[in-house]
Design a protein around this motif. Structure first.
Motif, PDB file in Angstrom:
ATOM      1  N   GLY A 513       0.658  -1.227  -0.107  1.00  0.00           N
ATOM      2  CA  GLY A 513       0.290  -0.022   0.084  1.00  0.00           C
ATOM      3  C   GLY A 513       0.789   1.143   0.186  1.00  0.00           C
ATOM      4  O   GLY A 513       0.059   2.498   0.602  1.00  0.00           O
ATOM      5  N   LEU A 514       2.055   1.368  -0.924  1.00  0.00           N
ATOM      6  CA  LEU A 514       3.236   2.565  -0.491  1.00  0.00           C
ATOM      7  C   LEU A 514       2.748   3.175  -1.759  1.00  0.00           C
ATOM      8  O   LEU A 514       2.010   2.484  -2.321  1.00  0.00           O
ATOM      9  N   ALA A 515       3.227   4.417  -1.752  1.00  0.00           N
ATOM     10  CA  ALA A 515       2.951   4.973  -3.167  1.00  0.00           C
ATOM     11  C   ALA A 515       4.222   4.849  -3.879  1.00  0.00           C
ATOM     12  O   ALA A 515       5.354   6.334  -3.488  1.00  0.00           O
ATOM     13  N   GLU A 516       4.865   4.585  -5.124  1.00  0.00           N
ATOM     14  CA  GLU A 516       5.904   4.164  -5.570  1.00  0.00           C
ATOM     15  C   GLU A 516       7.631   4.282  -4.264  1.00  0.00           C
ATOM     16  O   GLU A 516       7.981   5.239  -4.907  1.00  0.00           O
ATOM     17  N   PRO A 517       7.650   3.097  -3.499  1.00  0.00           N
ATOM     18  CA  PRO A 517       8.985   3.338  -2.905  1.00  0.00           C
ATOM     19  C   PRO A 517       9.617   3.345  -3.302  1.00  0.00           C
ATOM     20  O   PRO A 517      10.321   2.484  -3.879  1.00  0.00           O
ATOM     21  N   SER A 518      11.274   4.393  -3.660  1.00  0.00           N
ATOM     22  CA  SER A 518      12.449   4.359  -4.019  1.00  0.00           C
ATOM     23  C   SER A 518      13.216   3.900  -3.011  1.00  0.00           C
ATOM     24  O   SER A 518      14.980   3.496  -3.859  1.00  0.00           O
ATOM     25  N   GLY A 519      13.533   4.151  -2.029  1.00  0.00           N
ATOM     26  CA  GLY A 519      14.821   4.547  -1.548  1.00  0.00           C
ATOM     27  C   GLY A 519      14.401   3.598   0.562  1.00  0.00           C
ATOM     28  O   GLY A 519      13.404   3.754   0.691  1.00  0.00           O
ATOM     29  N   ILE A 520      15.241   3.001   0.577  1.00  0.00           N
ATOM     30  CA  ILE A 520      15.176   2.302   1.964  1.00  0.00           C
ATOM     31  C   ILE A 520      16.036   3.258   2.857  1.00  0.00           C
ATOM     32  O   ILE A 520      17.230   2.324   2.944  1.00  0.00           O
ATOM     33  N   VAL A 521      16.139   3.253   4.406  1.00  0.00           N
ATOM     34  CA  VAL A 521      16.987   3.640   5.298  1.00  0.00           C
ATOM     35  C   VAL A 521      16.681   2.582   6.762  1.00  0.00           C
ATOM     36  O   VAL A 521      15.209   2.832   6.838  1.00  0.00           O
ATOM     37  N   VAL A 522      17.585   2.122   6.910  1.00  0.00           N
ATOM     38  CA  VAL A 522      17.510   0.595   8.109  1.00  0.00           C
ATOM     39  C   VAL A 522      18.317   1.460   9.289  1.00  0.00           C
ATOM     40  O   VAL A 522      19.121   2.139   9.125  1.00  0.00           O
TER      41      VAL A 522
END
Length: 682
Positions: A513-522
């Protein structure tokens, strides 16, 4: 040299048919409404980096000839997500498309104009006749010359009408972020975000919302200087340099400034921005002219060796990650399907993996194929994980270390899908590092999830059967598993190695349900005993936190598999005459100064489809032999042609490279046409 003599017949342009229009104020547009104008149809899809290059090529032309030229974007999607009208509207805003766009989800207009590749350009004269069709990028000068000639011709005939076109700009939107791309945590606890839609960087407080400062004026451009005057153009990837490296080079963060085809360095103390790699011009595949190599560099695969980074044209760098084992930054060079290495201390840059062919091939980096790699992440063991977007794949590259060379001879950890061992030969070929590519000597490329250019979907389970859809981001969790920003599925997915170390590993879904996720920080979450993912939700213009439990368990979902569906071309078994149409623009000639001016490469999936005719050669015509026992498949065709200004009075003529890759789905049917014509420029 044999070249094509086929020319397009003079035919009436077909009507523009689709689901609806964007950038017209809600009005439909018919070709009759555009009579008297020069019309340029740009067949594109917003996942395609070559299509984005063409959008940028056309901006200046569009502005210069706005009173006589109407550009119409015909959006013919490749991925299921791209057929979503909301996603298309966001893409039109994201990429600042300033002309009408026809939504063509069923590829009706695409088929009417016999387009076979993204991008394809079709020029229609003021009387409604097609006068040119060209595939690929690099046609800016050809189009400009043609428009200029058409203006003169139809001005004289009285058939040219000047004035405004049907474009109606959308209402502007406001917000702290606009289509953010990637983010990185800074030592002080703040977050630095590549705010692509605002052509700048935004430093946010730890809450991910409060703006601390902005680096960049917000205007599109390539300008160095302080935070208020510096300019970016759709920046994407960010990498924080180690303290000792930052002290040596005078900047702390490396930025992949995508549309500027450059790497930028940012000093956090005062926000100063410096261009550290790239010339601001795009490197085109097959470009004959390259800067002179540095002394002592003779590796022919590198086409000139390591060179001063600011003298080397790049091609849409999309992400960047620091590799401590090699002492270089690895750059995902999305525009030409390669990985490059940048040494900030020596200030040199060169390719380390990828042939510039688009696809999925593992093993020796010099022979590997990538497809618009758009995300990178470092694992604790030095492996760099890759989001390879156009093949909807999670891939990796191990750096050139003795451990990596040994791993090439043994089964890969977790039994990764698609690994072709490089063996001891690569390790034995290593030499003392003299440039960034040498630091990656002996590297190995592999694939954990993904099947190729045409297969995608949302399917969890065993990694060799799992499917993604155009992922743009990747990150590594503390337990060594990998999370993927599965962009076109609107999801965060997780790959974990098999518990016993044997097998392809498992894929699960952590969030949807996310809108075009393009990056992730852990981020470690000490209180909850787990981790928190800070997801760059690009199409929602925000950062979103997702808390993961210590068990990191995810759902196992199966939303189905998809294949890219394009109209299939029926061809006859036996001999097939392939003709790539290329005619130098008026006032130009073939450019043979650096060797043959044309190249044609042909292969097929499955390989058995072609009994004869595969491989590379100079002529743009070739006779293929089609296997009657193979019912269907895809012909992969790459063509390049170089031309330059023919006026002998010009001492330094301008030269141009035209290049395109086609994947043509075919069905072998007796009695079908025995020829296949593809327009490169005709």
């Amino acid at each position: 040299m044999t070249t094509s003599s086929t020319r397009l017949p003079k035919v009436r342009a077909s009507e523009l048919v689709g689901r609806g229009w964007l950038n017209t104020g809600g009005q439909d547009v018919a070709l009759a409404d555009l009579r008297g104008k020069i019309v340029l149809l740009d067949f594109w899809t917003f996942c395609c980096i070559n299509c984005l290059h063409v959008l940028d090529e056309l901006r200046e032309l569009e502005e210069q000839y706005r009173d006589v030229l109407v550009i119409v974007g015909v959006h013919s999607p490749k991925f299921v997500h791209e057929a979503d009208p909301v996603a298309l509207a966001a893409a039109v805003e994201r990429y600042e498309v300033h002309h009408p766009v026809l939504d063509d989800p069923e590829l009706v207009t695409w088929s009417a104009y016999t387009a076979r590749a993204w991008p394809t350009l079709v020029v229609i004269d003021p009387e409604g006749y097609i006068v040119a069709q060209m595939a690929g990028e690099g046609h800016q000068s050809n189009v400009e010359r043609l428009v200029r000639d058409l203006v003169a011709e139809h001005d004289a005939k009285g058939t040219l009408h000047r004035g405004g076109g049907p474009y109606v700009p959308p209402e502007p939107t406001a917000g702290t972020l606009r289509f953010p791309a990637k983010a990185v945590a800074l030592p002080g606890g703040t977050l630095l975000v590549a705010d692509a839609g605002h052509h700048s960087l935004a430093e946010l407080a730890a809450d991910g919302e409060t703006l601390v400062r902005r680096i960049g004026s917000g205007e599109r451009g390539l300008v160095d200087g302080g935070p208020d005057e510096a300019r970016f153009s759709e920046p994407n990837g960010l990498a924080l340099l180690p303290e000792d490296v930052a002290a040596a080079v005078g900047y702390d963060v490396l930025v992949a400034d995508t549309v500027n085809h450059a790497l930028r360095g940012v000093r956090l103390s005062d926000g100063a921005v410096t261009t550290v790699a790239g010339t601001g011009e795009q490197y085109l595949v097959g470009e004959p002219t390259v800067p002179a190599p540095l002394p002592g560099r003779t590796d022919l695969w590198r086409a000139g060796g390591a060179r001063a980074a600011t003298s080397v044209p790049l091609s849409s760098p999309w992400d960047v990650v620091w590799s401590p084992q090699t002492g270089t930054a690895l750059v995902a060079m999305a525009g030409n399907h390669q990985l490059w290495a940048f040494d900030p201390v020596d200030g040199v840059v060169e390719p380390v993996a990828g042939t510039m062919n688009e696809g999925l091939t593992d093993g020796d980096p010099r022979e590997a194929w990538f497809a618009q790699t758009s995300g990178t992440a470092l694992a604790a063991d030095g492996r760099v994980w890759l989001a390879d977007s156009e093949v909807s794949a999670l891939r990796w590259i191990d750096p050139g270390t003795p451990a990596a060379a040994a791993a090439a001879e043994a089964p890969a950890p977790g039994g990764f899908v698609g690994l072709v061992g490089a063996g001891a030969a690569l390790a034995a070929a290593r030499t003392a590092p003299t440039g960034p590519a040498d630091a990656w000597s002996g590297a190995v490329v592999g694939t954990a999830v993904g099947a190729g250019l045409f297969d995608f979907g949302h399917r969890d389970g065993a990694a060799d059967q799992a499917l993604l859809q155009h992922p743009l981001g990747v990150a590594v969790l503390p337990d060594g598993s990998v999370v993927v920003a599965d962009t076109y599925n609107g999801a965060v997915r997780r790959w974990a190695p098999a518990a016993d170390g044997d097998g392809p590993g498992e894929v699960s879904t952590l969030a949807t349900g996310l809108a075009e996720p393009s990056g992730i920080v852990v981020q470690a979450d000490a209180e909850a005993g787990g981790v928190t993912l800070l997801v760059v939700e690009s199409a929602a213009h925000r950062l979103t936190r997702i808390a993961l439990p210590a068990t990191l368990a995810g759902e196992v979902l199966d939303a189905g598999a998809h294949r890219t569906q394009r109209p299939v071309t029926d061809i006859a078994p036996g001999e097939l005459a392939l003709d790539v149409v290329f005619t130098p623009a008026a006032g130009q000639k073939y450019d043979d100064r650096f060797g043959p001016s044309t190249m044609l490469r042909v292969s097929s999936t499955p390989a058995e489809l072609l009994l004869d005719g595969a491989g590379d050669d100079v002529p743009l015509t070739r006779t293929l032999r089609i296997n009657a026992d193979v019912g269907e498949g895809v012909l992969h065709i790459t063509a390049r042609a170089a031309s330059c200004d023919a006026d002998p009075a010009i001492e330094f003529p301008a030269c141009h490279l035209n290049s395109q890759d086609w994947g043509v789905p075919v069905r072998v049917v007796a009695g079908s046409p025995a020829e296949l014509s593809l327009p490169l420029h005709g």
